[in-house]
Design an enzyme around this catalytic site. Structure first.
Site, PDB file in Angstrom:
ATOM      1  CG  HIS A   7     -18.039  29.096  23.675  1.00  0.00           C
ATOM      2  ND1 HIS A   7     -17.009  28.713  22.843  1.00  0.00           N
ATOM      3  CD2 HIS A   7     -18.446  27.971  24.298  1.00  0.00           C
ATOM      4  CE1 HIS A   7     -16.834  27.410  22.961  1.00  0.00           C
ATOM      5  NE2 HIS A   7     -17.688  26.941  23.834  1.00  0.00           N
TER       6      HIS A   7
HETATM    7  C1  SAM Z   1     -18.183  22.980  25.162  1.00  0.00           C
HETATM    8  S1  SAM Z   1     -18.199  21.822  26.447  1.00  0.00           S
HETATM    9  C2  SAM Z   1     -16.720  22.273  27.297  1.00  0.00           C
HETATM   10  C3  SAM Z   1     -16.121  21.118  28.021  1.00  0.00           C
HETATM   11  C4  SAM Z   1     -14.823  21.410  28.749  1.00  0.00           C
HETATM   12  N1  SAM Z   1     -14.962  22.472  29.724  1.00  0.00           N
HETATM   13  C5  SAM Z   1     -13.732  21.769  27.774  1.00  0.00           C
HETATM   14  O1  SAM Z   1     -13.199  22.865  27.850  1.00  0.00           O
HETATM   15  O2  SAM Z   1     -13.415  20.926  26.933  1.00  0.00           O
HETATM   16  C6  SAM Z   1     -19.448  22.420  27.576  1.00  0.00           C
HETATM   17  C7  SAM Z   1     -19.751  21.455  28.702  1.00  0.00           C
HETATM   18  O3  SAM Z   1     -20.801  21.995  29.519  1.00  0.00           O
HETATM   19  C8  SAM Z   1     -21.626  20.917  29.951  1.00  0.00           C
HETATM   20  N2  SAM Z   1     -22.942  21.405  30.375  1.00  0.00           N
HETATM   21  C9  SAM Z   1     -23.959  21.827  29.601  1.00  0.00           C
HETATM   22  N3  SAM Z   1     -25.006  22.205  30.353  1.00  0.00           N
HETATM   23  C10 SAM Z   1     -24.647  22.005  31.641  1.00  0.00           C
HETATM   24  C11 SAM Z   1     -25.298  22.220  32.892  1.00  0.00           C
HETATM   25  N4  SAM Z   1     -26.539  22.709  32.950  1.00  0.00           N
HETATM   26  N5  SAM Z   1     -24.613  21.959  34.012  1.00  0.00           N
HETATM   27  C12 SAM Z   1     -23.339  21.464  33.962  1.00  0.00           C
HETATM   28  N6  SAM Z   1     -22.673  21.221  32.797  1.00  0.00           N
HETATM   29  C13 SAM Z   1     -23.315  21.489  31.660  1.00  0.00           C
HETATM   30  C14 SAM Z   1     -21.674  20.028  28.732  1.00  0.00           C
HETATM   31  O4  SAM Z   1     -22.109  18.709  29.020  1.00  0.00           O
HETATM   32  C15 SAM Z   1     -20.235  20.099  28.224  1.00  0.00           C
HETATM   33  O5  SAM Z   1     -19.432  19.089  28.773  1.00  0.00           O
END
Ligand code: SAM
Length: 425
Positions: A323
């Protein structure tokens, strides 16, 4: 034939409220739960799907009655000043008013102001606004006590983080929503999101370069989990125990709060939490629940635009990630799983735990509104969106023709979409 007098819509709604409230009370009585009230010692409403289903019927009828009774002009008058409510909450959160007001005794505005180190006049005005929402109660002139609402905030640091990140950076960004659309009127452009316009970089870069806000964001996500009761839904709606002794890879897992929670529930499962943001990953081992499951939960820096390096997983979990991304980036993320899914055992799932936008009239408006708010949050933060099941299926197919939705597990605030890479045996 007698002409039937049209029944009053106001009364229809009032009767619906009465009827549904009686059902709700019956539900509480059957479970021996006391009714909630406004006091700081109020019992909390039960956290279960059955109660939610009853509550939303009361809320829908009550909201309809409010709109009908106030009429458009007065409804709009209140609604369009909501940002000032949020402004007052921002001050209350930033200056710790929720925790400064003691849970066990009244406190004067002057004492709150002295502890908050802000002038008495402004603190008084903020507390009085909050009290008009039954958040704090003014028991005598300039003396306040907690209510159920304010005490809940005081007692729950994760929910406080959720409120604070919304009242701070998300609120600031939201003021530029229309400007962002003006800058890119034809399509979503991550470089022109409202957040990007306000802070000059994407939320993830900003959180990585502002570690204090980054760790608050991690706590805020856990607070959202509580609000949507999604961790329980995730636990109950998927057959985790049937996976056996396998490793679940939690991609974009942030602080790993979900993996830690599931690890506590399912002792045969191991978890690898992957995230590219090390500030988020570092929060995991600091969480209180880590100690009891530390031999089964590990953390790994990984960028999900690169091919997935774990090739012997029992399940990949992708929770609240898609999302945050436009369609083309979501397709790239889905593609990153394919080489690993080709090597994992046949039938290895990719479990997408994200909101599924409802079809027309599938949910009560009051419930759909909550989902649509988060859809707008994705637009403002990331130039992204929430999606319907059809949209998910289309993106998966674009990533790889063999990625198929095999099941949608149950219903909840967040959907649970199981995807497999169909292969010949
Ligand atoms: C909205 S958070 C969701 C965190 C967790 N999955 C939850 O449900 O609470 C999205 C996560 O994706 C990670 N993220 C963003 N870009 C990323 C990338 N290129 N590779 C790995 N993780 C990434 C962010 O750091 C963040 O922790």
């Amino acid at each position: 034939m007698a002409i039937k007098k049209q029944e009053s819509l106001l009364l229809q709604n009032a009767r619906e409220i009465q009827k549904q409230t009686e059902e709700l009370i019956k539900h509480l009585e059957q479970r021996g739960i006391d009714e909630p009230n406004f006091s700081a010692s109020s019992p909390a409403p039960p956290a279960d799907d059955e109660y939610d289903a009853l509550a939303i019927k009361v809320v829908q009828a009550a909201e309809d009655l409010i709109l009908l009774t106030k009429g458009p002009l007065q409804w709009l008058r209140t609604f369009i000043c909501s940002q000032h409510d949020l402004g007052a909450w921002q001050i209350a959160l930033r200056f710790n008013l929720f925790t400064i007001v003691p849970l066990d005794r009244p406190i004067s505005v002057s004492e709150v102001a002295a502890t908050a180190k802000v002038d008495e006049d402004r603190i008084g005005h903020v507390l009085k606004l909050l009290a008009s929402q039954r958040c704090f109660q003014e028991t005598e002139e300039d003396v306040f006590v907690h209510t159920a609402l304010s005490a809940f905030v005081a007692n729950n640091s994760e929910v406080r983080a959720t409120l604070a990140f919304q009242a701070d950076e998300m609120f600031e960004a939201a003021s530029l929503m229309a400007t962002a659309v003006e800058k890119s009127p034809d399509s979503l452009d991550a470089a022109q999101s409202a957040f990007q316009l306000r802070f000059g970089m994407s939320p993830y870069k900003w959180y990585a370069s502002n570690p204090e806000r980054g760790s608050r964001f991690a706590a805020a996500m856990a607070g959202y989990g509580q609000m949507s009761r999604d961790p329980q839904g995730l636990r109950d709606r998927f057959p985790w125990a049937q996976l056996g002794d396998v490793t679940v890879v939690d991609v974009g897992g942030g602080s790993g709060h979900i993996s830690l929670y599931l690890a506590q529930q399912f002792p045969r499962l191991n978890f690898i939490v992957q995230d590219y943001n090390t500030v988020m990953l570092e929060q995991g081992p600091k969480r209180p629940e880590f100690e009891s499951v530390q031999t089964r939960v590990s953390f790994m820096q990984y960028d999900f635009y690169q091919p997935q390096p774990i090739h012997d997983a029992g399940l990949f979990l992708l929770r609240q990630v898609i999302h945050n991304y436009s369609d083309d980036k979501s397709v790239r993320i889905f593609k990153s799983f394919v080489p690993a899914l080709e090597k994992c055992a046949i039938g290895t799932g990719l479990l997408i735990n994200d909101m599924i936008l409802p079809n027309l009239n599938a949910r009560a408006k009051a419930e759909e509104h909550g989902l649509r708010q988060i859809d707008m949050a994705m637009l403002g933060g990331y130039s992204a969106k929430q999606r319907s099941l059809k949209e998910f299926a289309k993106l998966l197919k674009t990533a790889d023709e063999r990625l198929k939705i095999v099941k949608v597990h149950g219903e909840g605030v967040l959907g649970l979409i199981e995807v497999q890479l169909l292969r010949k045996v």
